[in-house]
Scaffold this motif. Structure first.
Motif, PDB file in Angstrom:
ATOM      1  N   SER B 119       0.841  -1.185   0.000  1.00  0.00           N
ATOM      2  CA  SER B 119       0.000   0.000   0.000  1.00  0.00           C
ATOM      3  C   SER B 119       0.880   1.241   0.000  1.00  0.00           C
ATOM      4  O   SER B 119       1.885   1.306   0.707  1.00  0.00           O
ATOM      5  CB  SER B 119      -0.901  -0.037   1.228  1.00  0.00           C
ATOM      6  OG  SER B 119      -0.896   1.195   1.883  1.00  0.00           O
ATOM      7  N   LEU B 120       0.539   2.196  -0.838  1.00  0.00           N
ATOM      8  CA  LEU B 120       1.354   3.388  -0.936  1.00  0.00           C
ATOM      9  C   LEU B 120       0.697   4.528  -0.168  1.00  0.00           C
ATOM     10  O   LEU B 120      -0.430   4.903  -0.450  1.00  0.00           O
ATOM     11  CB  LEU B 120       1.531   3.797  -2.400  1.00  0.00           C
ATOM     12  CG  LEU B 120       2.368   2.853  -3.261  1.00  0.00           C
ATOM     13  CD1 LEU B 120       2.408   3.346  -4.687  1.00  0.00           C
ATOM     14  CD2 LEU B 120       3.775   2.729  -2.721  1.00  0.00           C
ATOM     15  N   ALA B 121       1.414   5.029   0.799  1.00  0.00           N
ATOM     16  CA  ALA B 121       0.879   6.158   1.559  1.00  0.00           C
ATOM     17  C   ALA B 121       0.974   7.414   0.709  1.00  0.00           C
ATOM     18  O   ALA B 121       1.694   7.449  -0.293  1.00  0.00           O
ATOM     19  CB  ALA B 121       1.662   6.324   2.851  1.00  0.00           C
ATOM     20  N   LYS B 122       0.247   8.435   1.122  1.00  0.00           N
ATOM     21  CA  LYS B 122       0.219   9.680   0.370  1.00  0.00           C
ATOM     22  C   LYS B 122       1.619  10.271   0.213  1.00  0.00           C
ATOM     23  O   LYS B 122       1.992  10.733  -0.846  1.00  0.00           O
ATOM     24  CB  LYS B 122      -0.681  10.658   1.109  1.00  0.00           C
ATOM     25  CG  LYS B 122      -1.038  11.861   0.309  1.00  0.00           C
ATOM     26  CD  LYS B 122      -2.211  12.563   0.933  1.00  0.00           C
ATOM     27  CE  LYS B 122      -2.357  13.927   0.304  1.00  0.00           C
ATOM     28  NZ  LYS B 122      -3.574  14.580   0.747  1.00  0.00           N
ATOM     29  N   ILE B 125       3.496   8.663  -2.635  1.00  0.00           N
ATOM     30  CA  ILE B 125       3.142   9.157  -3.967  1.00  0.00           C
ATOM     31  C   ILE B 125       3.845  10.478  -4.236  1.00  0.00           C
ATOM     32  O   ILE B 125       4.424  10.694  -5.298  1.00  0.00           O
ATOM     33  CB  ILE B 125       1.603   9.336  -4.087  1.00  0.00           C
ATOM     34  CG1 ILE B 125       0.937   7.979  -4.198  1.00  0.00           C
ATOM     35  CG2 ILE B 125       1.243  10.203  -5.266  1.00  0.00           C
ATOM     36  CD1 ILE B 125       1.264   7.255  -5.495  1.00  0.00           C
ATOM     37  N   ILE B 169       0.710  18.518  -6.612  1.00  0.00           N
ATOM     38  CA  ILE B 169       2.005  17.987  -6.163  1.00  0.00           C
ATOM     39  C   ILE B 169       3.107  18.425  -7.137  1.00  0.00           C
ATOM     40  O   ILE B 169       4.158  18.908  -6.736  1.00  0.00           O
ATOM     41  CB  ILE B 169       1.959  16.434  -6.082  1.00  0.00           C
ATOM     42  CG1 ILE B 169       0.958  15.992  -5.010  1.00  0.00           C
ATOM     43  CG2 ILE B 169       3.346  15.859  -5.789  1.00  0.00           C
ATOM     44  CD1 ILE B 169       0.692  14.476  -4.992  1.00  0.00           C
TER      45      ILE B 169
END
Lengths: 366, 287
Positions: B119-122, B125, B169
């Motif tokens: 799982s990729l945390a914010k 990213i 971003i």
């Protein structure tokens, strides 16, 4: 509003998702994939409902339609489950690796009156549509021969471990690349009565083909030749070309333009002139609501939506029945290639030297 | 921004009209000196900004410019990232994560992220995005890059998916790390402007097709006209000749009549064509 799900978020699935999500007539209600991290990012940043279990998604989400962009070896089973749920189905190409399965799901879709479509997007390219229009208008008289080509830089070294490098899963130059020109030839000439001289050669891949050649034979003596190579770095990206010879001239088309040489101007085409006639993509392409990577990708999805809205579930462009014809030609070519050429007595068929097994193959076997 | 920006499609065999012409161009520009010669022509004609993809070969152009700072003191690069084919081919070969690893300068981050339960945390990213930007920017070290663009394939993919925070971003990183203005290339300009507004990206630089025949102006000609009239943004027009479908004089005259356009990006392979475009712009777009 059509409620739709996307299954398989690889290169094609993700771009289908982006395009259809931007369509004003569609709500993407769920996406399904086996890789958690892609789902996680999509859910976190776009709020779409995500599933790793296809059956659970079909059970839990109210849907009207589905886009299936998983590896081809999974198509038949998933398409069948979706049709049985009463969903209209858009499925990526190549459609079904087993032609009997392809026929079965085609029958189910027709019985249920559902819209079925396969992603042979070249039938939505303006220049290739123009070729179809010209042939239907009898522009070049009686067709004698077609040359269908596709080249591009996909596999450039003996490496790679995705399903696209395995024929058993629908990977390889024949399934991935050659399917497109074959599909165009099917569109222009119909089903061949036979195939011959099929060559499926590996250049770099260990488990599939990288170059494909062969001849299709038609009733009345017409023929088509296929020349495809996905290990050709001289092309920047996939390039598909069609050349058609007829008694009244020649047509050449690629994604950018359609060139026609007419010996005489037929009455059906009063705007054309004797000799060369060239039309470009700027002129042949219809606008789309959203552009990601070529109008044809958007146009085929819009067409799918319109067929659903119009309740047109039988004779649409790229229906399952039509895509199954291409599947059939593909399996005829595989059988023909396995049979090999006729050789003079005493001569043996050439054997491609065995490549040293790579790490992936050693670990996971064949 | 200058009124005329020089594009790079012609150098890399991109031609929306003819594959034959595209091939002839990639033969002609195979030697990087041929590219530099045309850039010199443009520079000497007063076209001093090069809006280019982060193609590997651009690194050679960068080396050339760096070697002669006096000659190129007014030369600006507007990098457009990423060069998408590089990534698309890598995804086909190695799959999505394999490709990402190949282009990440530091594999540690993504490996750690993936180990953490897939799982990729914010923050991951953001970290991946900024590292990818930095990797693409490496070749421009020490050169002037006042505007940095996100390419249309990526912009429009994110736009379609509804992953709008990525624009934020990108914009923040480009401003903070490179003291540059963020730019966005798109084929869906009206829709993108709504998304940028939603993200609070003010007065953004947006480059899109703007031409008299409406070629690849998705959302429709009228929506583009309306957006140009009513929205606050800095528009760059590309494909003004619609790949040669509109005669130069007619094309430039029309573009120069549209409101709110700050620059035109164009490609050319000869000094004569560069000069012609420059003269047309000077004539129809008085200062």
């Amino acid at each position: 509003m059509i409620r739709l799900a996307v299954v398989g978020l690889g290169k094609m699935g993700l771009s289908h998702h982006a395009m259809i999500n931007a369509h004003p007539g569609v709500k993407v209600a769920a996406v399904c994939d086996t890789t958690g991290y892609v789902l996680d990012v999509l859910n976190k940043y776009t709020g779409v409902q995500t599933f790793t279990d296809f059956e659970a998604m079909l059970r839990d989400v109210a849907l009207d339609a589905i886009i299936i962009a998983t590896p081809s070896s999974m198509h038949a089973q998933m398409v069948k489950a979706a049709l049985e749920k009463g969903l209209h189905v858009f499925c990526e190409k190549p459609f079904c690796l087993d032609t009997a399965e392809g026929e079965e799901v085609t029958r189910i879709a027709n019985e249920k009156g559902l819209v079925s479509q396969v992603g042979y997007h070249y039938r939505f390219v303006g220049a290739f549509q123009e070729v179809k229009r010209l042939l239907d208008a009898g522009a070049i008289g009686t067709i004698t021969h077609v040359l269908a080509e596709a080249y591009g830089p996909v596999v450039l070294k003996p490496k790679g471990g995705t399903w696209r490098t395995q024929r058993a899963h629908g990977g390889g130059c024949l399934y991935d690349y050659a399917a497109h020109p074959l599909n165009l030839v099917n569109w222009y000439l119909g089903m061949p009565i036979g195939v011959g001289g099929s060559v499926l050669n590996s250049i770099f891949s260990q488990e599939t083909d990288d170059e494909v050649f062969g001849t299709l034979y038609y009733e009345g003596g017409q023929s088509a030749q296929i020349s495809v190579n996905w290990s050709d770095e001289s092309y920047r990206k996939m390039s598909t070309k069609i050349t058609i010879w007829g008694t009244n001239g020649r047509i050449y088309a690629d994604r950018q333009e359609c060139q026609v040489f007419l010996r005489e101007v037929p009455e059906s085409l009063p705007d054309f002139q004797k000799g060369w006639n060239v039309r470009y993509t700027t002129d042949l392409t219809e606008p789309v609501w959203f552009y990601l990577r070529g109008e044809e990708y958007s146009a085929q999805l819009d067409y799918f939506v319109r067929c659903i809205e119009a309740g047109n579930g039988s004779d649409n462009v790229n229906s399952f029945a039509s895509a199954s014809e291409t599947d059939k030609v593909i399996s005829m070519m595989i059988a023909d290639a396995e049979q090999g050429a006729s050789f003079a007595s005493g001569a043996a068929q050439p054997v491609v030297a065995k490549q040293k097994k790579g790490l992936m193959t050693s670990l996971f076997g064949r | 921004m200058d009124r005329l920006l020089f594009g790079d499609n012609q150098f890399f065999g991109v031609n929306h009209m003819s594959e034959e012409k595209a091939r002839a161009q990639s033969m002609r520009f195979q030697d990087i000196q041929a590219v530099i010669d045309v850039l010199d022509n443009a520079y000497d004609e007063g076209v001093k900004t090069f809006m280019c993809t982060t193609h590997d070969r651009i690194a050679l152009v960068c080396d050339h410019m760096r070697a002669d700072p006096e000659r190129y003191k007014d030369f600006h690069f507007y990098p457009c990232m990423p060069y998408a084919h590089k990534y698309a081919n890598a995804v086909t070969e190695d799959g999505m994560i394999g490709a990402l690893k190949r282009f990440m300068p530091d594999e540690g981050l993504i490996n750690a992220a993936l180990r953490g339960g897939m799982s990729l945390a914010k923050k991951d990213i953001e970290g991946i995005t900024t590292l990818l930007v930095d990797a693409e920017m490496k070749m421009f070290a020490g050169l002037s890059t006042p505007v940095i663009f996100l390419q249309n394939v990526v912009v429009d993919l994110l736009l379609g998916l509804g992953f709008k925070e990525a624009f934020r971003i990108f914009a923040d990183h480009v401003k903070k790390r490179y003291n540059a203005e963020p730019g966005f290339i798109t084929m869906n300009m009206p829709m993108l402007l709504d998304a940028l507004e939603e993200q609070g990206i003010e007065n953004p630089i947006v480059c899109s097709n703007i031409n008299k025949i409406g070629f690849r102006m998705c959302g429709g000609f009228e929506a583009y006209e309306q957006t140009l009239k009513t929205k606050k943004f800095r528009a760059i027009a590309m494909s003004v000749y619609a790949s040669g479908a509109i005669p130069p004089k007619e094309a430039i005259e029309w573009v120069c009549q549209q409101p709110n356009i700050e620059s035109i990006v164009f490609g050319a392979s000869s000094r004569g064509n560069i000069r012609n475009t420059k003269e047309l712009v000077d004539r129809y777009w008085p200062k």
